[in-house]
Enzyme design. Structure first.
Site, short mmCIF file in Angstrom:
data_model
loop_
_atom_site.label_atom_id
_atom_site.label_comp_id
_atom_site.label_asym_id
_atom_site.label_seq_id
_atom_site.Cartn_x
_atom_site.Cartn_y
_atom_site.Cartn_z
N ASP A 1 0.82 -1.21 0.00
CA ASP A 1 0.00 0.00 0.00
C ASP A 1 0.86 1.27 0.00
O ASP A 1 2.09 1.19 0.03
CB ASP A 1 -0.91 -0.08 1.24
CG ASP A 1 -2.28 0.53 1.02
OD1 ASP A 1 -2.45 1.28 0.05
OD2 ASP A 1 -3.17 0.26 1.85
N GLU B 1 -0.54 1.49 -5.32
CA GLU B 1 -0.35 2.94 -5.09
C GLU B 1 -1.49 3.73 -5.73
O GLU B 1 -1.36 4.94 -5.92
CB GLU B 1 1.05 3.41 -5.49
CG GLU B 1 1.49 3.21 -6.90
CD GLU B 1 0.87 4.22 -7.84
OE1 GLU B 1 -0.19 3.85 -8.42
OE2 GLU B 1 1.42 5.32 -8.03
N ASP C 1 -9.70 3.44 -3.92
CA ASP C 1 -10.45 2.28 -3.40
C ASP C 1 -11.85 2.17 -3.99
O ASP C 1 -12.58 3.15 -4.09
CB ASP C 1 -10.60 2.39 -1.88
CG ASP C 1 -9.29 2.14 -1.16
OD1 ASP C 1 -8.24 2.01 -1.83
OD2 ASP C 1 -9.32 2.07 0.08
C1 GLA Z 1 -5.79 1.41 1.25
C2 GLA Z 1 -5.92 0.34 0.16
C3 GLA Z 1 -7.11 -0.57 0.50
C4 GLA Z 1 -6.88 -1.22 1.87
C5 GLA Z 1 -6.65 -0.13 2.93
C6 GLA Z 1 -6.23 -0.74 4.28
O1 GLA Z 1 -6.89 2.26 1.26
O2 GLA Z 1 -6.09 0.94 -1.12
O3 GLA Z 1 -7.30 -1.55 -0.50
O4 GLA Z 1 -5.77 -2.09 1.80
O5 GLA Z 1 -5.64 0.80 2.53
O6 GLA Z 1 -5.99 0.22 5.27
#
Ligand code: GLA
Length: 359
Positions: A105, A142, A164
């Protein structure tokens, strides 16, 4: 293909929940369908490193492939220890645990450049596995911020292309739209575009929208990582998740993504057509973006560079729709729905794929 607790549980998972999912995946056909990676997300770590600076955790695999999560920053997004500047020591810990997959991440990154941080972890993974007949799948997470589809090949196996996903329609369609210009960057030689984990199996998403979501992720050749509570999935959604024709499109050896070949935007009757070659045919998604049902015609020559007589196979309902020449009309595709079809037979009449040109 696998499962990750984040979409349904964020970082609130424990040993019992993971074991329940492992049981379901192994005993209820998910593993047999190809869902092999069990990926622990943010939250698996103890909140402090051990005295000798290691991350701490215990694992056992039961024949599945085991994925874990860390972060190219000083802390994860959930505030737990990240791996920035601990790459070698953490990779050694992960190798000791025999992990098969790392999602990496991008929170708390100290404003240090993405490429440098992600390459450092990729190099650490490569040197720790060199000569060991072992691959650790490396997912660069990323969020598409520094165009990882350009520098990701050779560094990792896949790269997130988007922020996300959220389990509702606006997020699904905005991710589909954001892939339009990226489809040429994924493939077996380069690595895979990752438009984020699946939100299949979330009750608040209507069935037709779940079909659209799965059809696109499958045909974009995205990694298929389930993210729902598998204890609550109903039979209809379970059958969709386990549909072996859809999984075959995703796992097709040619590994080429569909691309957008036509779109029409006219208020609520907007629709588009995406197509692409398979090892043993051609695949098409006829996508009704609008809020009324709609019929869409696929022109074999213009949209697929095919002529001759062609069998149209409905991948979702797993049945042949018959033999057609020149074109095929899918009737009454529901609101936000797709007709997801495989074309079998016919002749390829051009070497160039008919993708729209966005450059
Ligand atoms: C980011 C990632 C997610 C998840 C969260 C966990 O937002 O993009 O897919 O892994 O962190 O904290």
């Amino acid at each position: 293909m696998g499962w990750n607790p984040y979409n349904a549980f964020n970082s609130s998972f424990n040993d019992t929940l993971i074991r329940q999912h492992v049981d379901i995946i192994v005993n209820q056909s998910y593993l047999a369908a190809g869902y092999r990676y069990i990926n622990l997300d943010d939250g698996w770590q103890a909140s402090e490193r051990t005295k000798d600076n290691k991350l701490s955790f215990n694992s056992s695999k039961n024949g599945l492939l085991f994925g874990i999560y860390s972060d190219a920053g000083i802390q994860t997004c959930g505030g737990l220890p990240g791996s920035l500047d601990y790459e070698d020591i953490d990779v050694q810990t992960f190798v000791d645990w025999d992990i098969d997959y790392l999602k990496y991440d991008n929170c708390n990154e100290q404003r240090r450049p993405e490429q440098e941080r992600y390459k450092k972890m990729g190099d650490a993974l490569n040197s720790a596995t060199a000569g060991k007949n072992k691959t650790i799948y490396y997912n660069i997470c990323e969020w598409g911020t520094s165009n990882p589809w350009l520098w990701g090949p050779g560094v990792g196996h896949s790269w997130r292309t988007t922020p996300d996903i959220i389990a509702f329609w606006p997020s699904i369609i905005s991710i589909i739209d954001s892939q339009v210009r990226l489809t040429e960057y994924g493939g077996p030689e380069r690595g895979w575009n990752d438009p984020d984990m699946l939100v299949l199996g979330f009750e608040r998403i209507p069935y037709d929208e779940q079909v659209t979501h799965y059809a696109f992720w499958a045909a974009l050749k995205a990694p298929l990582i389930l993210g729902c509570d598998l204890r609550k999935v109903d039979d209809k959604i379970k059958a969709l998740i386990l549909n072996d024709d859809i999984i075959s499109v995703n796992q097709d050896p040619l590994g080429l993504s569909i691309c957008q070949v036509y779109y029409k935007t006219d208020n609520d009757i907007s629709f588009d057509i995406w197509t692409g070659p398979l090892d043993d045919g051609y695949v098409a998604i006829l996508f009704n973006r609008g809020i009324e049902s709609k019929s869409i015609t696929l022109d074999f020559k213009n949209h697929c560079c095919l002529d001759g007589t062609i069998e149209v196979y409905d991948l979702v309902n797993q049945r042949s729709n018959g033999i057609y020449a020149n074109n095929y009309t899918a009737v009454d595709i529901p609101k936000h729905g797709v007709e997801f079809i495989k074309l079998i037979g016919g002749n390829n009449i051009d070497d160039d794929r008919p993708c729209l040109n966005y450059s």
